[in-house]
Design a protein around this motif. Structure first.
Motif, mmCIF file in Angstrom:
data_model
loop_
_atom_site.group_PDB
_atom_site.id
_atom_site.type_symbol
_atom_site.label_atom_id
_atom_site.label_comp_id
_atom_site.label_asym_id
_atom_site.label_seq_id
_atom_site.Cartn_x
_atom_site.Cartn_y
_atom_site.Cartn_z
ATOM 1 N N ARG A 145 0.831 -1.205 0.000
ATOM 2 C CA ARG A 145 0.000 0.000 0.000
ATOM 3 C C ARG A 145 0.866 1.256 0.000
ATOM 4 N N ARG A 146 1.914 1.254 0.790
ATOM 5 C CA ARG A 146 2.788 2.429 0.856
ATOM 6 C C ARG A 146 3.543 2.636 -0.455
ATOM 7 N N ALA A 147 3.935 1.543 -1.104
ATOM 8 C CA ALA A 147 4.656 1.669 -2.373
ATOM 9 C C ALA A 147 3.747 2.235 -3.465
ATOM 10 N N ILE A 148 2.503 1.793 -3.471
ATOM 11 C CA ILE A 148 1.556 2.233 -4.502
ATOM 12 C C ILE A 148 1.026 3.631 -4.219
ATOM 13 N N ASP A 149 0.779 3.925 -2.957
ATOM 14 C CA ASP A 149 0.096 5.171 -2.588
ATOM 15 C C ASP A 149 0.791 5.827 -1.397
ATOM 16 N N PRO A 150 1.994 6.349 -1.596
ATOM 17 C CA PRO A 150 2.719 6.940 -0.467
ATOM 18 C C PRO A 150 2.084 8.227 0.053
ATOM 19 N N ASP A 151 1.240 8.868 -0.756
ATOM 20 C CA ASP A 151 0.679 10.167 -0.383
ATOM 21 C C ASP A 151 -0.764 10.092 0.124
ATOM 22 N N GLY A 152 -1.288 8.900 0.315
ATOM 23 C CA GLY A 152 -2.639 8.771 0.862
ATOM 24 C C GLY A 152 -3.747 9.169 -0.094
ATOM 25 N N VAL A 153 -3.544 8.928 -1.397
ATOM 26 C CA VAL A 153 -4.544 9.311 -2.398
ATOM 27 C C VAL A 153 -5.848 8.540 -2.194
ATOM 28 N N PHE A 154 -5.750 7.268 -1.834
ATOM 29 C CA PHE A 154 -6.980 6.481 -1.709
ATOM 30 C C PHE A 154 -7.867 6.994 -0.581
ATOM 31 N N ASP A 155 -7.289 7.405 0.512
ATOM 32 C CA ASP A 155 -8.098 7.979 1.586
ATOM 33 C C ASP A 155 -8.671 9.330 1.179
ATOM 34 N N PHE A 156 -7.907 10.098 0.405
ATOM 35 C CA PHE A 156 -8.399 11.372 -0.117
ATOM 36 C C PHE A 156 -9.622 11.153 -1.006
ATOM 37 N N ILE A 157 -9.518 10.181 -1.937
ATOM 38 C CA ILE A 157 -10.648 9.903 -2.825
ATOM 39 C C ILE A 157 -11.825 9.352 -2.035
ATOM 40 N N ARG A 158 -11.550 8.486 -1.071
ATOM 41 C CA ARG A 158 -12.632 7.920 -0.249
ATOM 42 C C ARG A 158 -13.471 9.025 0.374
ATOM 43 N N GLY A 159 -12.825 10.047 0.918
ATOM 44 C CA GLY A 159 -13.566 11.134 1.546
ATOM 45 C C GLY A 159 -14.473 11.853 0.564
ATOM 46 N N HIS A 160 -13.976 12.115 -0.640
ATOM 47 C CA HIS A 160 -14.785 12.827 -1.641
ATOM 48 C C HIS A 160 -15.932 11.968 -2.151
ATOM 49 N N VAL A 161 -15.665 10.682 -2.370
ATOM 50 C CA VAL A 161 -16.719 9.800 -2.858
ATOM 51 C C VAL A 161 -17.809 9.632 -1.809
ATOM 52 N N LEU A 162 -17.421 9.421 -0.562
ATOM 53 C CA LEU A 162 -18.422 9.307 0.505
ATOM 54 C C LEU A 162 -19.277 10.559 0.591
ATOM 55 N N ALA A 163 -18.649 11.718 0.522
ATOM 56 C CA ALA A 163 -19.403 12.975 0.613
ATOM 57 C C ALA A 163 -20.401 13.084 -0.533
ATOM 58 N N TYR A 164 -19.979 12.701 -1.734
ATOM 59 C CA TYR A 164 -20.881 12.782 -2.884
ATOM 60 C C TYR A 164 -22.069 11.836 -2.712
ATOM 61 N N VAL A 165 -21.809 10.595 -2.326
ATOM 62 C CA VAL A 165 -22.892 9.622 -2.178
ATOM 63 C C VAL A 165 -23.848 10.056 -1.072
ATOM 64 N N GLN A 166 -23.297 10.537 0.032
ATOM 65 C CA GLN A 166 -24.138 10.917 1.173
ATOM 66 C C GLN A 166 -24.921 12.192 0.923
ATOM 67 N N ASP A 167 -24.301 13.171 0.264
ATOM 68 C CA ASP A 167 -24.937 14.480 0.113
ATOM 69 C C ASP A 167 -25.756 14.613 -1.162
ATOM 70 N N GLU A 168 -25.385 13.849 -2.220
ATOM 71 C CA GLU A 168 -26.047 14.018 -3.503
ATOM 72 C C GLU A 168 -26.914 12.830 -3.906
ATOM 73 N N LEU A 169 -26.508 11.620 -3.567
ATOM 74 C CA LEU A 169 -27.243 10.448 -4.044
ATOM 75 C C LEU A 169 -28.315 10.007 -3.067
ATOM 76 N N VAL A 170 -27.933 9.619 -1.856
ATOM 77 C CA VAL A 170 -28.936 9.074 -0.930
ATOM 78 C C VAL A 170 -29.805 10.158 -0.306
ATOM 79 N N ALA A 171 -29.429 11.413 -0.453
ATOM 80 C CA ALA A 171 -30.243 12.504 0.092
ATOM 81 C C ALA A 171 -31.346 12.923 -0.874
ATOM 82 N N ARG A 172 -31.395 12.300 -2.039
ATOM 83 C CA ARG A 172 -32.383 12.668 -3.052
ATOM 84 C C ARG A 172 -33.191 11.446 -3.481
ATOM 85 N N GLU A 173 -34.197 11.702 -4.298
ATOM 86 C CA GLU A 173 -35.043 10.632 -4.797
ATOM 87 C C GLU A 173 -34.201 9.655 -5.616
#
Length: 579
Positions: A464-492
């Motif tokens: 994991r450290r060799a592939i993603d030394p800068d924590g990109v996957f956790d960065f993307i996880r935060g943005h994706v979760l926010a989108y799903v929670q705020d835009e998808l499941v909060a609407r019809e």
């Protein structure tokens, strides 16, 4: 879809008074009864646009600007050039049609906000829905000998395919037949969108994923679809909710589909440096795609005569075979080396992308879609889709040790450049823009990122450290979760939206309360499929050229619902165990 609304639109289209030149006034003299020029374009016109089902709807749909004889003649001359020229100037041919496309205004769905339910559904109800979805897949196999998927044409086109994108596609596609169909479909969509026929072809719907209108679906089989059915049946087995006979049947089906993916659909190609690789073709040779007799006969007329392998089908098939514990030698080839030859490098091989429909995306580091077959054919040109690049990462993580990715600097660099492609996409907010995606919805990108994230987290810490030394996957996880929670499941939502939400939220370890709206949506619509299955057919993926072609089906919905509910069930059981 409101059938009463569609019926009203059909009546208005059939009874409308003609007030301006129609599609048929423009095209019939060019394409009917003509023996010279390119035979395909005339066949396409008669098959797709001048057929007995569509002609009554469109015969009175006219465009006032075509009363201008100069403009009318310019478009007709362009069509004649497309028919007769040995080497057509597609940019010149497309310009007068592009000007008409500028008058069409389409928009993506905008679901209304809904208050979130607060009470978690009963686990017993979730279990019942999982059993219904699993049973649907097993019964479909037993009845047909495979699990089908369907394609459906929406002639109004895609909201993102504007005049600029149309010209980009027309000049970037390779096969003349595919250019022909793109030209005529996009001419026809103007007449459709600006007439009552739009209400028949494109009625409003609930949620994001488009429902598929049953009468115009084309049944078929592909390794790409089988790969996800394998994942769904593995999820069903893991829930422990099937009977012993269900589990035996599921394992037998998984073995058959794995063989279909990596043996029946296998094709040998050469990479850019001449090395041979086995990849997976989008459609295996006949009779394996299981087309109906009707579509087998008209496929060539519609411009779909040649299929080539693609990077996405290859990635998903190898991933599914890996998950099914296949021992086939195809898994041992370091596929990441092959993908490296299809990876875009800014300023070097950027012309790999000949159909840049989503040129708002920075392609550097991304893998393009289509693979040249041995004959060198690439009928669709080439494009680059972000979700495909998640699948390339996911299969690379599942085979990280087997392919010695960490130990091989060139392979590690290829993977890290794909990761950085996604970092830039998500940092820009482009992942949430439908225009950024060629074949998928942003919501599907979120669900597929969840799959990819789980495969990444399964690696050891050194990898994991060799592939993603800068924590990109956790960065993307935060943005994706926010989108799903705020835009998808909060609407019809509709059922497919809700399944994608559960897959994303479940894989990304969201709070349990965030699963509640999607669970209620699915359970409240259990049975909506009537005799076709527990749920209706919805858009899974799509083509934007030659027109909007949706791919999905009732079985696809059951598969994604099953995977989403299985993840939600795991989360609920974990919470109960902790409590």
């Amino acid at each position: 879809m409101d059938m009463l609304t569609m019926a009203g639109a059909a009546v208005r289209a059939l009874t409308a008074r003609k007030q301006a030149p129609s599609l048929y006034d423009l095209c019939d003299p060019v394409f009917l009864g003509r023996k010279h020029g390119d035979p395909h374009i005339s066949k396409f016109y008669k098959t797709a646009l001048a057929n007995p089902a569509l002609r009554p709807l469109l015969r009175s749909a006219g465009l006032p600007e075509l009363k201008d004889p100069v403009r009318f003649r310019a478009i007709r001359d362009a069509l004649i050039a497309a028919r007769d020229a040995s080497d057509p100037d597609w940019a010149a041919i497309g310009r007068p049609i592009a000007a008409l496309l500028d008058t069409v205004k389409l928009q993506h769905p905008r679901p209304r906000p809904l208050p979130a339910p607060t009470q978690m559904p009963r686990l017993a109800d979730i279990d019942s829905a999982i059993r219904a979805a699993g049973d649907h897949l097993l019964r479909s196999w037993e009845r047909l000998g495979f699990i089908p998927t369907y394609a459906a044409f929406n002639l109004i086109g895609d909201a993102d395919l504007d005049s600029r994108a149309f010209l980009t596609a027309l000049t970037g596609l390779n096969a003349r037949s595919y250019k022909n169909s793109t030209l005529l479909f996009n001419l026809a969509r103007v007449f459709i969108a600006r007439s009552p026929v739009a209400g028949v072809i494109n009625p409003p719907w609930r949620g994001i994923a488009e429902p598929m209108w049953e009468p115009v679906q084309i049944r078929h089989r592909s390794a790409y679809y089988d790969a996800f059915y394998i994942e769904a049946l593995l999820s069903f087995i893991d829930t422990g909710l099937g009977t012993p006979e269900d589990v035996r049947t599921a394992r037998r089906i998984i073995a058959d589909m794995t063989e279909f993916c990596i043996k029946t659909s296998r094709e040998r190609v050469r990479s850019a440096d001449g090395e041979s690789f086995d990849v997976i073709t989008a459609l295996a040779p006949p009779p394996h795609p299981r087309f109906s007799r009707f579509f087998t006969h008209i496929k060539q007329d519609l411009g779909f005569g040649v299929y080539v392998p693609d990077c996405d089908t290859t990635a998903c098939s190898i991933s599914a075979a890996t998950q099914a514990n296949s021992t086939d030698p195809i898994l041992d080839q370091p596929l990441i080396d092959f993908y490296a030859s299809y990876q875009v490098r800014a300023g070097a091989n950027a012309p790999l992308v000949t159909v840049p429909l989503n040129d708002n995306v920075d392609y550097d580091g991304g893998i393009v879609t289509w693979i040249d077959n041995v004959a060198g054919e690439r009928p669709f040109g080439n494009d680059l889709d972000p979700t495909l690049n998640l699948d390339v990462l996911e299969v690379s993580f599942r085979n990280c040790a087997r392919w010695k990715i960490i130990e091989t600097p060139s392979r590690l660099e290829t993977v890290r450049r794909i990761v950085d492609f996604h970092r830039r996409l998500v940092a820009s907010g482009g992942f949430a823009d439908p225009k950024s995606h060629v074949y998928y919805l942003p919501e599907l990108y979120c669900a597929y990122f969840g799959r990819c994230y789980v495969a990444f987290r399964a690696l050891d810490e050194t990898a994991r450290r060799a592939i993603d030394p800068d924590g990109v996957f956790d960065f993307i996880r935060g943005h994706v979760l926010a989108y799903v929670q705020d835009e998808l499941v909060a609407r019809e939502m509709n059922v497919f939206d809700a399944a994608l939400a559960l897959i994303a939220l479940g894989h990304l370890d969201a709070e349990l309360a965030q699963l509640t709206p999607a669970l209620h949506c699915i359970l409240n619509h259990l049975g909506e499929g009537g005799g076709r299955g527990p749920f209706k057919a919805y858009e899974w993926n799509k083509m934007k050229t030659p027109t909007r072609i949706l791919v999905g089906g009732p079985q696809v919905t059951s598969a994604f619902v099953l995977m989403g509910l299985a993840l939600a069930r795991q989360a609920i059981l974990r919470a109960q165990h902790r409590g």
